[in-house]
Scaffold this active site. Sequence first.
Site, PDB file in Angstrom:
ATOM      1  N   ALA A 178      -4.408  36.272  14.686  1.00 11.83           N
ATOM      2  CA  ALA A 178      -3.373  37.293  14.810  1.00 11.83           C
ATOM      3  C   ALA A 178      -2.181  36.868  13.959  1.00 11.83           C
ATOM      4  O   ALA A 178      -2.090  35.732  13.519  1.00 11.83           O
ATOM      5  CB  ALA A 178      -2.963  37.408  16.270  1.00 11.83           C
ATOM      6  N   GLY A 221      -8.222  36.617  16.676  1.00  9.17           N
ATOM      7  CA  GLY A 221      -8.462  38.028  16.369  1.00  9.17           C
ATOM      8  C   GLY A 221      -9.431  38.199  15.212  1.00  9.17           C
ATOM      9  O   GLY A 221     -10.143  39.211  15.126  1.00  9.17           O
ATOM     10  N   GLU A 242     -12.737  37.874  16.733  1.00  6.66           N
ATOM     11  CA  GLU A 242     -12.949  39.072  17.556  1.00  6.66           C
ATOM     12  C   GLU A 242     -13.327  40.266  16.677  1.00  6.66           C
ATOM     13  O   GLU A 242     -14.169  41.081  17.051  1.00  6.66           O
ATOM     14  CB  GLU A 242     -11.689  39.385  18.379  1.00  6.66           C
ATOM     15  CG  GLU A 242     -11.450  38.344  19.467  1.00  6.66           C
ATOM     16  CD  GLU A 242     -10.228  38.648  20.306  1.00  6.66           C
ATOM     17  OE1 GLU A 242      -9.118  38.596  19.751  1.00  6.66           O
ATOM     18  OE2 GLU A 242     -10.385  38.958  21.505  1.00  6.66           O
ATOM     19  N   GLU A 285      -6.896  30.838  21.163  1.00  4.42           N
ATOM     20  CA  GLU A 285      -5.749  31.409  21.889  1.00  4.42           C
ATOM     21  C   GLU A 285      -5.240  30.520  23.009  1.00  4.42           C
ATOM     22  O   GLU A 285      -4.048  30.467  23.296  1.00  4.42           O
ATOM     23  CB  GLU A 285      -6.122  32.785  22.466  1.00  4.42           C
ATOM     24  CG  GLU A 285      -6.140  33.915  21.455  1.00  4.42           C
ATOM     25  CD  GLU A 285      -7.403  33.967  20.612  1.00  4.42           C
ATOM     26  OE1 GLU A 285      -8.243  33.035  20.703  1.00  4.42           O
ATOM     27  OE2 GLU A 285      -7.550  34.935  19.846  1.00  4.42           O
TER      28      GLU A 285
END
Length: 686
Positions: A66, A105, A108, A128
């Site tokens: 992210a 992310g 993901e 994370e």
Amino acid sequence: MAELNAVADLTVEGNIAVLTLNSPPVNALSAPVRDGIAAGLAAVAADDSVQAMVLICAGRTFIAGADITEFGRPPQGASLHTVIETIESFPKPVVAAIHGTALGGGLETALACHWRVAVPSAKLGLPEVKLGLLPGAGGTQRLPRLVGVPQALEMVTTGSMIGAKQAAALGLVDELTPEDELRAHAILYARRVVEEARPLRRVRDLSVTAEPGVFDAFRKTNARKFRGFDAPEFNIRCIEAAATKSFDEGLDVERDLFMQLMNGTQSKAQRHLFFAERAAQKIPDLPAGTQPRPIRRVGVIGAGTMGGGISMNFLSAGFPVTIVETNEAALHRGTGVMRSNYENTAKKGRITQETVERNMGLLTPSLSLDDLADCDLVIEAVFENMAIKKEIFAKLDGIVKQGAILASNTSYLNVDEIAAVTQRPQDVCGMHFFSPANVMRLLEVVRGAKTAPDVLETVLGLARKIGKVAVVAGVCHGFIGNRMLELRQREANKLIEEGAMPWDVDRVITEFGMPMGPFQMADLAGLDIGWSAETSKSETLRDKLCEQNRRGQKTRAGFYDYDEKRTPTPSDLVRDLVLAQSAAKGVTRRAISDDEILQRCTYTMINEGALILEEGMAYRASDIDMVWLTGYGFPAYRGGPMFYADTVGLKHIVETLRKFQAMNAADFKPAPLLERLAAEGKGFNT
Ligand code: NAD
């Protein structure tokens, strides 16, 4: 080629579209990157000639996470959830082509694609948890569906990466491609999917189950490691949801727990430390373009506890090291300890035997300071004695080549006074390592009044090379860390005189999250540091303990009794000594609450931190937090003492200090900076 926006473009090769993201340095999932993916998908959906899409990144890596600078700001552009949902539901096959690192992310996003190909050097992970979070874009629900519950638990709770080969064996990666041909092979793979008319493989539709008891067993095994942290437990609950609920219900659990973590103090603390680590590398007044000095060979003086550990840092990073001692026996003992430390690491499988030999092969033991003439950096780690240090620096000045950096590992002494015995004070600084020096990440860099900018630049760069976090401190007694530690020790000593027992204080401090309390720490370090039998006058508790040969863990007795495994138990003898000490001083003992113990130990440290800031001995509050995180094991989820102060509220701290001040006088006088910030309703970091 169609440019979709500044960071994404789309090319079509026959029936395959290639969506390339190019947002240096790491293709983080910023709003433009997310918008670029959404635009690419829209274009591919609209183009009937395209039958499949490859998602690939330019530069050194796949999407590496992210964009954490967006955290806490109003969302902009397409949300990651929408992008991920669109990819997974896309009617045409989407293949992720992974190189570098697919993290957070990024992974993901790859998990939402229908297939994943990767080069063998790629690494994948969901880190994370390291920021006190969990993968909030479906990662906790999709990952176990591909790799199974045990592996998913491991990955989300440690946040560590796995290599592409392992990922392929686990089913996280569908095919490995040759290292330099990722794009071509990803296109071939997509073409094969189309030719074989493979049904879309949506990870959400795969099933996942878990052995009964697997979650509780995992919690139990890792209880110590996860102690105090919310994020690992929340990650576990998400994987549990994946294995026991529908995909959509699992996503709801994930979202709910994610928001709790995101809005909680722990993640804020851990994110604060993430930025603090980077901020610490910036020296405000360093002239732009300051170039580091080349460092090829390092010298270390003293092969004791610290000299050995310090040398190991450099050897492990490939620097040749000359280590100097006063006599053969000390030299032999010191280098022997280094070798056996390396051998033990090799036994645990963390390094190879060849590495042990390579590292030890880089070491030149010596009994003469003259052998340091060619070193580019010399670090002195002899006894904590100003006269000896001065003598050594004066000698070094006449021996070591011009331009070399001369550093002292002193814990408390005045670096300017040491520098003044040389003709080159601009080349002198403190390099204060923490014990065990080959393990602890902190390096306090002590900036003397005359230390040259390029010396600081060099030392900061070197710290990175040897895997340390450097924090710059000014010249003062104990610099940042030990100066604050002394205050805590002072309070701890007073507390046991007033009514607490050593184990009460230690319990409160460890429950707060520190790895050990002040008295456990004293026992570990040895109570006889700076004590001598000849001069001991049975005055302090320490005198009395040392006189009875209770010198800490090494004598299996100190404030505690120790068994052969060094497990501590409170000692009746110490209890009696503590009571006798209070009586001798005419102190009427009273019950002391856990709150009082914690506040007196931590608030006085915070107060000292404020003084350190005010005096300019640290550049910023977050530097103090880094010192405590990396040098003393301050719990990351509390963000360091200064961040912790902000979460408690400075007003409350000032009021509490005043309350103690009324009880106990001058020791609790609030620092002017602390008073001012409290009055303004501010914190150290806001
Ligand atoms: P130590 O007693 O274990 O080692 C000191 C070594 O220096 C001994 O082996 C001694 O023989 C050698 N020595 C003494 N005079 C010498 C000389 N003239 N030339 C070459 N070698 C000489 O001590 P230590 O714990 O390693 O501490 C060394 C320094 O590091 C001190 O300044 C101390 O304050 C600082 N320090 C210690 C710690 C710690 O936890 N032990 C942590 C940070 C900093």
